[in-house]
Scaffold this motif. Structure first.
Motif, PDB file in Angstrom:
ATOM      1  N   PHE A  85       0.806  -1.216   0.000  1.00 52.35           N
ATOM      2  CA  PHE A  85       0.000   0.000   0.000  1.00 52.35           C
ATOM      3  C   PHE A  85       0.846   1.276   0.000  1.00 52.35           C
ATOM      4  N   LEU A  86       2.129   1.136  -0.220  1.00 50.73           N
ATOM      5  CA  LEU A  86       2.982   2.323  -0.187  1.00 50.73           C
ATOM      6  C   LEU A  86       2.713   3.272  -1.349  1.00 50.73           C
ATOM      7  N   ASP A  87       2.113   2.762  -2.411  1.00 51.42           N
ATOM      8  CA  ASP A  87       1.776   3.595  -3.567  1.00 51.42           C
ATOM      9  C   ASP A  87       0.465   4.319  -3.295  1.00 51.42           C
ATOM     10  N   LYS A  88       0.495   5.639  -3.342  1.00 47.63           N
ATOM     11  CA  LYS A  88      -0.714   6.411  -3.026  1.00 47.63           C
ATOM     12  C   LYS A  88      -1.865   6.112  -3.984  1.00 47.63           C
ATOM     13  N   LYS A  89      -1.570   5.590  -5.162  1.00 44.88           N
ATOM     14  CA  LYS A  89      -2.635   5.281  -6.109  1.00 44.88           C
ATOM     15  C   LYS A  89      -3.589   4.234  -5.556  1.00 44.88           C
ATOM     16  N   SER A  90      -3.125   3.484  -4.589  1.00 45.60           N
ATOM     17  CA  SER A  90      -3.988   2.435  -4.040  1.00 45.60           C
ATOM     18  C   SER A  90      -5.212   3.025  -3.358  1.00 45.60           C
ATOM     19  N   LEU A  91      -5.110   4.280  -2.943  1.00 47.63           N
ATOM     20  CA  LEU A  91      -6.259   4.913  -2.309  1.00 47.63           C
ATOM     21  C   LEU A  91      -7.413   5.097  -3.288  1.00 47.63           C
ATOM     22  N   LEU A  92      -7.087   5.132  -4.574  1.00 47.83           N
ATOM     23  CA  LEU A  92      -8.118   5.375  -5.572  1.00 47.83           C
ATOM     24  C   LEU A  92      -8.872   4.110  -5.925  1.00 47.83           C
ATOM     25  N   GLN A  93      -8.361   2.968  -5.465  1.00 42.01           N
ATOM     26  CA  GLN A  93      -9.013   1.708  -5.768  1.00 42.01           C
ATOM     27  C   GLN A  93     -10.209   1.500  -4.841  1.00 42.01           C
ATOM     28  N   LEU A 169      -4.222  -3.845  11.672  1.00 42.12           N
ATOM     29  CA  LEU A 169      -4.157  -2.896  10.554  1.00 42.12           C
ATOM     30  C   LEU A 169      -4.392  -1.454  10.989  1.00 42.12           C
ATOM     31  N   PHE A 170      -4.328  -1.179  12.283  1.00 44.71           N
ATOM     32  CA  PHE A 170      -4.698   0.153  12.782  1.00 44.71           C
ATOM     33  C   PHE A 170      -3.806   1.260  12.229  1.00 44.71           C
ATOM     34  N   ASP A 171      -2.572   0.947  11.887  1.00 42.34           N
ATOM     35  CA  ASP A 171      -1.628   1.971  11.417  1.00 42.34           C
ATOM     36  C   ASP A 171      -1.395   1.909   9.916  1.00 42.34           C
ATOM     37  N   ILE A 172      -2.294   1.271   9.179  1.00 49.00           N
ATOM     38  CA  ILE A 172      -2.075   1.125   7.741  1.00 49.00           C
ATOM     39  C   ILE A 172      -2.046   2.473   7.023  1.00 49.00           C
ATOM     40  N   GLY A 173      -2.672   3.480   7.603  1.00 49.96           N
ATOM     41  CA  GLY A 173      -2.647   4.813   7.003  1.00 49.96           C
ATOM     42  C   GLY A 173      -1.257   5.418   6.940  1.00 49.96           C
ATOM     43  N   MET A 174      -0.332   4.905   7.748  1.00 50.00           N
ATOM     44  CA  MET A 174       1.043   5.399   7.713  1.00 50.00           C
ATOM     45  C   MET A 174       1.704   5.115   6.373  1.00 50.00           C
ATOM     46  N   THR A 175       1.181   4.129   5.632  1.00 46.53           N
ATOM     47  CA  THR A 175       1.752   3.838   4.314  1.00 46.53           C
ATOM     48  C   THR A 175       1.480   4.965   3.333  1.00 46.53           C
ATOM     49  N   GLN A 176       0.536   5.828   3.649  1.00 41.58           N
ATOM     50  CA  GLN A 176       0.181   6.943   2.764  1.00 41.58           C
ATOM     51  C   GLN A 176       0.839   8.246   3.198  1.00 41.58           C
ATOM     52  N   VAL A 177       1.700   8.164   4.208  1.00 38.22           N
ATOM     53  CA  VAL A 177       2.442   9.323   4.715  1.00 38.22           C
ATOM     54  C   VAL A 177       3.887   9.199   4.255  1.00 38.22           C
ATOM     55  N   THR A 200      -4.727   8.662  10.189  1.00 33.61           N
ATOM     56  CA  THR A 200      -5.911   8.027  10.771  1.00 33.61           C
ATOM     57  C   THR A 200      -7.057   7.980   9.758  1.00 33.61           C
ATOM     58  N   VAL A 201      -7.318   9.098   9.108  1.00 29.11           N
ATOM     59  CA  VAL A 201      -8.390   9.158   8.110  1.00 29.11           C
ATOM     60  C   VAL A 201      -8.023   8.342   6.880  1.00 29.11           C
ATOM     61  N   LEU A 202      -6.762   8.440   6.462  1.00 30.17           N
ATOM     62  CA  LEU A 202      -6.313   7.678   5.290  1.00 30.17           C
ATOM     63  C   LEU A 202      -6.417   6.174   5.548  1.00 30.17           C
ATOM     64  N   GLY A 203      -6.077   5.753   6.769  1.00 29.44           N
ATOM     65  CA  GLY A 203      -6.195   4.339   7.112  1.00 29.44           C
ATOM     66  C   GLY A 203      -7.632   3.875   7.093  1.00 29.44           C
ATOM     67  N   PHE A 204      -8.528   4.695   7.611  1.00 26.30           N
ATOM     68  CA  PHE A 204      -9.956   4.363   7.598  1.00 26.30           C
ATOM     69  C   PHE A 204     -10.466   4.222   6.168  1.00 26.30           C
ATOM     70  N   GLU A 205     -10.056   5.162   5.295  1.00 24.45           N
ATOM     71  CA  GLU A 205     -10.497   5.112   3.902  1.00 24.45           C
ATOM     72  C   GLU A 205      -9.988   3.850   3.206  1.00 24.45           C
ATOM     73  N   LEU A 206      -8.762   3.453   3.533  1.00 25.86           N
ATOM     74  CA  LEU A 206      -8.233   2.219   2.956  1.00 25.86           C
ATOM     75  C   LEU A 206      -9.027   1.001   3.418  1.00 25.86           C
ATOM     76  N   LEU A 207      -9.244   0.908   4.731  1.00 25.61           N
ATOM     77  CA  LEU A 207      -9.857  -0.301   5.285  1.00 25.61           C
ATOM     78  C   LEU A 207     -11.327  -0.440   4.940  1.00 25.61           C
ATOM     79  N   ARG A 208     -12.047   0.674   4.870  1.00 26.06           N
ATOM     80  CA  ARG A 208     -13.484   0.551   4.611  1.00 26.06           C
ATOM     81  C   ARG A 208     -13.781   0.100   3.186  1.00 26.06           C
TER      82      ARG A 208
END
Length: 360
Positions: A85-93, A169-177, A200-208
């Motif tokens: 998930f280190l690639d920010k493009k993954s947020l768009l998926q 997975l609570f800190d998965i949003g750190m991959t987007q920082v 925190t918000v980025l991690g939530f968006e990834l997981l949901r």
């Protein structure tokens, strides 16, 4: 075995526990004889303490909450997920190609099976991890501690799985920082702090967006930096407006962080971490959860060294959950610091005039 500071390590010492790298692989195996280069390398890599086998402490072995095999598998999975998930493009998926929910349920079930099979759960985070590799191991530690709290609270299997997956997975949003901010030492600018806090918000968006991960699990990522008095982020929620899973993960996160080495600071003792949490009850954290958690903390972990009020040095041999300040200890040195020819054990539950005055 006994725990010693890395500065006390000597050539020929026999390693008592594995030392792990950041992906969960064993870098130095239990039983390895230390050499000068090994010791120098461990110091440079940020290892503060090691466990060694000695004649006087033979038979004293800290019991990990989960087996080395389960730990390795869990850390490997966290490492693979975080790096993917280190690639920010993954947020768009809308979702990843992986079924993270199913995969992490399987990982946490392994952790949970070990916790439930333990008839005397005592938190003793004795695993040795290079400071540079703490990020992935930390998630596994947090999930393990969260599992202990969930069991203490009487959660059913579904609740435990939701909590455990969220904690892993609570800190998965750190991959987007930006990675340069992860370990930055010293002052952060306001802009850098805002970027860091956005995890925190980025991690939530990834997981949901992931399959088979509940919104309750995703809230562990969103709310683990909220604080009981409303001083946290991202929404400054107070008290029970913070979901209970997130309140649990927050406590597990802070305890695991305080008792682990970092590049920029030394680790705190379990006693210091427990005192911090106790003082922060109903200010930063939920006091009722802290109370449940601290009942399972080994204030003086097995293999740690302590000084008694008699001046003798001892190694903790066994803990009791009902009397965490009164363990069984093996006395190994006299008040002058000389090794005893015949080490002996004392059960401090019975030796009421003998107390521990400090940890070494």
């Amino acid at each position: 075995m006994k725990r010693i500071h890395i500065t006390e390590a000597e050539t020929g010492n026999k390693l008592g526990l594995h030392i792990y790298g950041h992906t969960g692989k064993v870098l130095l195996a239990k039983g390895t004889r230390l050499t000068g280069p090994y010791i120098s390398s461990l110091r440079k890599k940020g290892v503060e303490y090691i466990f060694i086998e000695t004649r006087s402490t033979h038979g004293i072995n800290p019991k990990p909450l989960i087996s080395p095999t389960v730990r390795q598998q869990a850390v490997k999975k966290v490492y693979e997920t975080m790096t993917s998930f280190l690639d920010k493009k993954s947020l768009l998926q809308t979702s990843s190609s992986q079924d993270l929910g199913k995969e992490y349920q399987k990982v946490f079930k392994e952790i949970l099976d070990h916790l439930l099979a333990n008839d005397n759960i005592m938190v003793n985070l004795s695993d040795l991890v290079l400071a540079q590799g703490h990020f992935f191991h930390h998630s596994v530690n947090v999930a393990t501690l969260a599992g202990v709290i969930g069991i203490a609270k009487g959660y059913n299997s579904e609740q435990l799985l939701d909590l455990g997956v969220g904690a892993l997975l609570f800190d998965i949003g750190m991959t987007q920082v930006p990675s340069r901010l992860w370990e930055k030492q010293g002052f952060m600018t306001k802009e850098e702090r805002n970027i860091m806090n956005s995890h925190t918000v980025l991690g939530f968006e990834l997981l949901r967006k992931q399959r088979n991960i509940s919104l309750l699990s995703a809230h562990c990522a969103l709310q683990h930096h909220e604080r009981f008095d409303g001083s946290g982020y991202p929404r400054q929620l107070k008290g029970t407006n913070i979901h209970e899973y997130a309140r649990i993960v927050a406590i597990a996160d802070v305890y695991a962080a305080l008792t682990s080495s970092r590049n920029y600071r030394k680790r705190h003792s379990p006693q210091e971490a427990a005192e911090f949490l106790s003082a922060a009850g109903n200010i930063l954290f939920d006091h009722s959860i802290i109370k449940d958690f601290l009942a399972y903390i080994a204030i003086f972990p097995v293999s740690s060294r302590v000084v008694l009020n008699t001046g003798y040095e001892a190694v903790v041999a066994k803990n009791y959950s009902d009397l965490p300040l009164r363990p069984v200890v093996r006395v190994i040195k006299d008040p002058k610091g000389d090794e005893l020819k015949s080490p002996h054990e004392l059960d401090l539950r019975k030796e009421i005039n003998i107390t521990i005055v400090k940890a070494v």
